[in-house]
Scaffold this motif. Structure first.
Motif, PDB file in Angstrom:
ATOM      1  N   PHE A 270       0.913 -11.190  -1.615  1.00  0.00           N
ATOM      2  CA  PHE A 270       0.378 -10.264  -2.607  1.00  0.00           C
ATOM      3  C   PHE A 270       1.175  -8.969  -2.539  1.00  0.00           C
ATOM      4  O   PHE A 270       1.376  -8.410  -1.461  1.00  0.00           O
ATOM      5  CB  PHE A 270      -1.093  -9.943  -2.335  1.00  0.00           C
ATOM      6  CG  PHE A 270      -2.064 -11.042  -2.690  1.00  0.00           C
ATOM      7  CD1 PHE A 270      -1.652 -12.189  -3.327  1.00  0.00           C
ATOM      8  CD2 PHE A 270      -3.407 -10.897  -2.380  1.00  0.00           C
ATOM      9  CE1 PHE A 270      -2.557 -13.195  -3.651  1.00  0.00           C
ATOM     10  CE2 PHE A 270      -4.321 -11.889  -2.698  1.00  0.00           C
ATOM     11  CZ  PHE A 270      -3.899 -13.038  -3.339  1.00  0.00           C
ATOM     12  N   ASP A 271       1.599  -8.478  -3.703  1.00  0.00           N
ATOM     13  CA  ASP A 271       2.343  -7.225  -3.785  1.00  0.00           C
ATOM     14  C   ASP A 271       1.647  -6.267  -4.748  1.00  0.00           C
ATOM     15  O   ASP A 271       0.888  -6.685  -5.634  1.00  0.00           O
ATOM     16  CB  ASP A 271       3.773  -7.464  -4.289  1.00  0.00           C
ATOM     17  CG  ASP A 271       4.641  -8.154  -3.259  1.00  0.00           C
ATOM     18  OD1 ASP A 271       4.579  -7.764  -2.085  1.00  0.00           O
ATOM     19  OD2 ASP A 271       5.374  -9.089  -3.634  1.00  0.00           O
ATOM     20  N   ARG A 272       1.958  -4.990  -4.561  1.00  0.00           N
ATOM     21  CA  ARG A 272       1.474  -3.944  -5.456  1.00  0.00           C
ATOM     22  C   ARG A 272       2.668  -3.193  -6.014  1.00  0.00           C
ATOM     23  O   ARG A 272       3.607  -2.850  -5.282  1.00  0.00           O
ATOM     24  CB  ARG A 272       0.578  -2.960  -4.703  1.00  0.00           C
ATOM     25  CG  ARG A 272       0.082  -1.789  -5.547  1.00  0.00           C
ATOM     26  CD  ARG A 272      -0.498  -0.686  -4.691  1.00  0.00           C
ATOM     27  NE  ARG A 272      -1.123   0.360  -5.511  1.00  0.00           N
ATOM     28  CZ  ARG A 272      -0.476   1.331  -6.127  1.00  0.00           C
ATOM     29  NH1 ARG A 272       0.850   1.421  -6.011  1.00  0.00           N
ATOM     30  NH2 ARG A 272      -1.132   2.241  -6.838  1.00  0.00           N
ATOM     31  N   LEU A 273       2.639  -2.938  -7.329  1.00  0.00           N
ATOM     32  CA  LEU A 273       3.681  -2.131  -7.965  1.00  0.00           C
ATOM     33  C   LEU A 273       3.045  -1.368  -9.115  1.00  0.00           C
ATOM     34  O   LEU A 273       2.308  -1.946  -9.916  1.00  0.00           O
ATOM     35  CB  LEU A 273       4.806  -3.024  -8.505  1.00  0.00           C
ATOM     36  CG  LEU A 273       5.869  -2.326  -9.373  1.00  0.00           C
ATOM     37  CD1 LEU A 273       6.725  -1.379  -8.530  1.00  0.00           C
ATOM     38  CD2 LEU A 273       6.749  -3.349 -10.090  1.00  0.00           C
ATOM     39  N   ALA A 293       2.406  -4.559 -11.103  1.00  0.00           N
ATOM     40  CA  ALA A 293       1.958  -5.864 -10.615  1.00  0.00           C
ATOM     41  C   ALA A 293       0.874  -5.630  -9.576  1.00  0.00           C
ATOM     42  O   ALA A 293       0.820  -4.586  -8.927  1.00  0.00           O
ATOM     43  CB  ALA A 293       3.122  -6.648 -10.004  1.00  0.00           C
ATOM     44  N   CYS A 294       0.005  -6.624  -9.432  1.00  0.00           N
ATOM     45  CA  CYS A 294      -1.106  -6.474  -8.496  1.00  0.00           C
ATOM     46  C   CYS A 294      -1.553  -7.837  -8.002  1.00  0.00           C
ATOM     47  O   CYS A 294      -1.214  -8.867  -8.596  1.00  0.00           O
ATOM     48  CB  CYS A 294      -2.272  -5.740  -9.158  1.00  0.00           C
ATOM     49  SG  CYS A 294      -2.888  -6.534 -10.650  1.00  0.00           S
ATOM     50  N   PRO A 295      -2.315  -7.877  -6.917  1.00  0.00           N
ATOM     51  CA  PRO A 295      -2.863  -9.148  -6.449  1.00  0.00           C
ATOM     52  C   PRO A 295      -3.741  -9.783  -7.521  1.00  0.00           C
ATOM     53  O   PRO A 295      -4.327  -9.077  -8.353  1.00  0.00           O
ATOM     54  CB  PRO A 295      -3.691  -8.750  -5.222  1.00  0.00           C
ATOM     55  CG  PRO A 295      -3.169  -7.424  -4.809  1.00  0.00           C
ATOM     56  CD  PRO A 295      -2.702  -6.747  -6.060  1.00  0.00           C
ATOM     57  N   PRO A 296      -3.888 -11.112  -7.506  1.00  0.00           N
ATOM     58  CA  PRO A 296      -4.690 -11.791  -8.534  1.00  0.00           C
ATOM     59  C   PRO A 296      -6.183 -11.794  -8.230  1.00  0.00           C
ATOM     60  O   PRO A 296      -6.899 -12.716  -8.643  1.00  0.00           O
ATOM     61  CB  PRO A 296      -4.120 -13.210  -8.508  1.00  0.00           C
ATOM     62  CG  PRO A 296      -3.701 -13.407  -7.095  1.00  0.00           C
ATOM     63  CD  PRO A 296      -3.171 -12.066  -6.637  1.00  0.00           C
TER      64      PRO A 296
END
Length: 375
Positions: A270-273, A293-296
């Motif tokens: 999981f990434d965060r942007l 972008a984020c975790p689902p």
């Protein structure tokens, strides 16, 4: 006679495909380049498409195909590790009352539907091609491609995902950051009892869940703390996911025996942007995972990308001047909504990492109610 405007879209995922279709509908010339020769048409197990994403897909003209190809449902279940259902929560219909709350579907099927729409739009498509150099030239952008060709554009749209090269090429230094979690995903046959997403919190992983993707299929997933990717040989992916999944009861007793093919199992951190300030430099602008972008954890990644495409296309097709004001207005219209989704998605995971009993249902409810408003 005024020369028709030409746009380059870099990346053929959800955002890139959607913005291409919308711009072509308005008569704008669009080139789409995609790095992968197969256009990602076979990649992925499943995707959860919520109402606000369905709203955009309907605008693209593919809504009926999506509904016919997936599995619609309006609730999420919370279970114990042994499969006992503790609570069933009705989901908000974020796309409006005339659309289901959620459609689960096979990710390759959604991609093929969007590919067919792009092809039907008569965009100029080049697969296995990348933008190697981007040079701002006043009100145009000169792009040199990996096949040795070059062309000038009135606008370049970077839709090349979380690892976007375009983002770096225009001087935006933000990069995705790991949140500390990772997910195992795999397709499987649908047990008759699976009629919605069910989530089990706890056990050997943080979350074990599944989502129906058609009358006969599901995708299953298990979320754990991230591990060094190099420590897990791909040929052991199925063994690792099965080891975690076999501790869960209920429908998992039917799902777990099918987790045998390592080529069908995906392991992703999981990434965060979240790029702040603006999503453009000159005449190059980012959409979708290239900008955020984020975790689902609330399943809004694809929806946010599709909404980006809708809003940007609306501005480009209703305003005469493609200028700094237009591109900044795009960012300012999108950032409050996207920021709320990214922060909520990360917060839910952080509560689990910290062992804190946060108000997950409350946070999810507030976020979904916000998303009912048009983007």
């Amino acid at each position: 006679m005024t020369q028709p405007r030409r746009v380059l879209v870099i990346g053929g995922g959800a955002a890139g495909n959607a913005v291409t279709v919308l711009l072509r509908r308005a008569g704008i010339q669009v080139d789409l380049v995609e790095a992968r020769a197969d256009w990602n048409a076979t990649t992925g197990s499943g995707i959860t498409v919520q109402g606000n994403a369905l709203r955009v897909l309907r605008e693209l003209g593919v809504g009926d195909q999506v509904l016919a190809s997936g599995y619609a449902f309006d609730a999420v279940g919370i279970t114990t590790v042994d499969g006992t259902v503790l609570h069933v929560q009705e989901d908000a219909r974020t796309g409006g009352d005339d659309l289901p709350a959620t459609v689960g579907m096979q990710r390759p099927r959604l991609q093929r539907i969007l590919i067919d729409a792009v092809r039907a739009s008569r965009a100029d498509i080049r697969l296995g091609t990348t933008a190697e150099a981007i040079e701002q030239q006043g009100e145009q952008v000169l792009v040199r491609f990996s096949d040795g060709s070059e062309r000038r554009y009135d606008l370049v749209i970077g839709a090349d995902g979380i690892s976007s090269r375009t983002r770096g090429q225009i001087g935006i230094t933000d990069k995705p950051e790991p949140t500390g979690m990772a997910i195992w995903r795999a397709p499987a046959p649908r047990p008759a009892s699976v009629v919605r997403t069910d989530l089990a919190y706890g056990g050997p992983a943080f979350i074990a869940g599944y989502c129906p993707t058609s009358a006969t299929t599901i995708y299953a997933y298990v979320v754990e703390a991230n591990r060094d990717r190099a420590s897990i040989p791909p040929e052991h992916f199925a063994d690792e996911m099965r080891r975690l999944a076999r501790e869960y009861g209920g429908a998992w007793t039917e799902i777990t025996p099918h987790l045998t093919d390592p080529a069908q199992v995906n392991y992703t951190w999981f990434d965060r942007l979240l790029v702040e300030g603006s999503w453009h430099r000159g005449r190059v602008v980012l959409v979708g995972d290239a900008a955020h972008a984020c975790p689902p954890t609330i399943a809004q990644g694809a929806a946010m990308s599709l909404e980006d495409a809708l809003v940007l296309a609306e501005l480009l097709t209703t305003r005469q001047d493609w200028d700094e004001r237009l591109l900044q207005d795009y960012y300012e219209r999108r950032i409050p909504r996207v920021r709320a989704v990214v922060e909520a998605s990360v917060q839910i995971g952080q509560w689990q990492l910290d062992g804190v009993r946060g108000d997950v249902p409350g946070l999810m409810y507030r976020t979904m109610i916000m998303l009912k408003e048009a983007p």
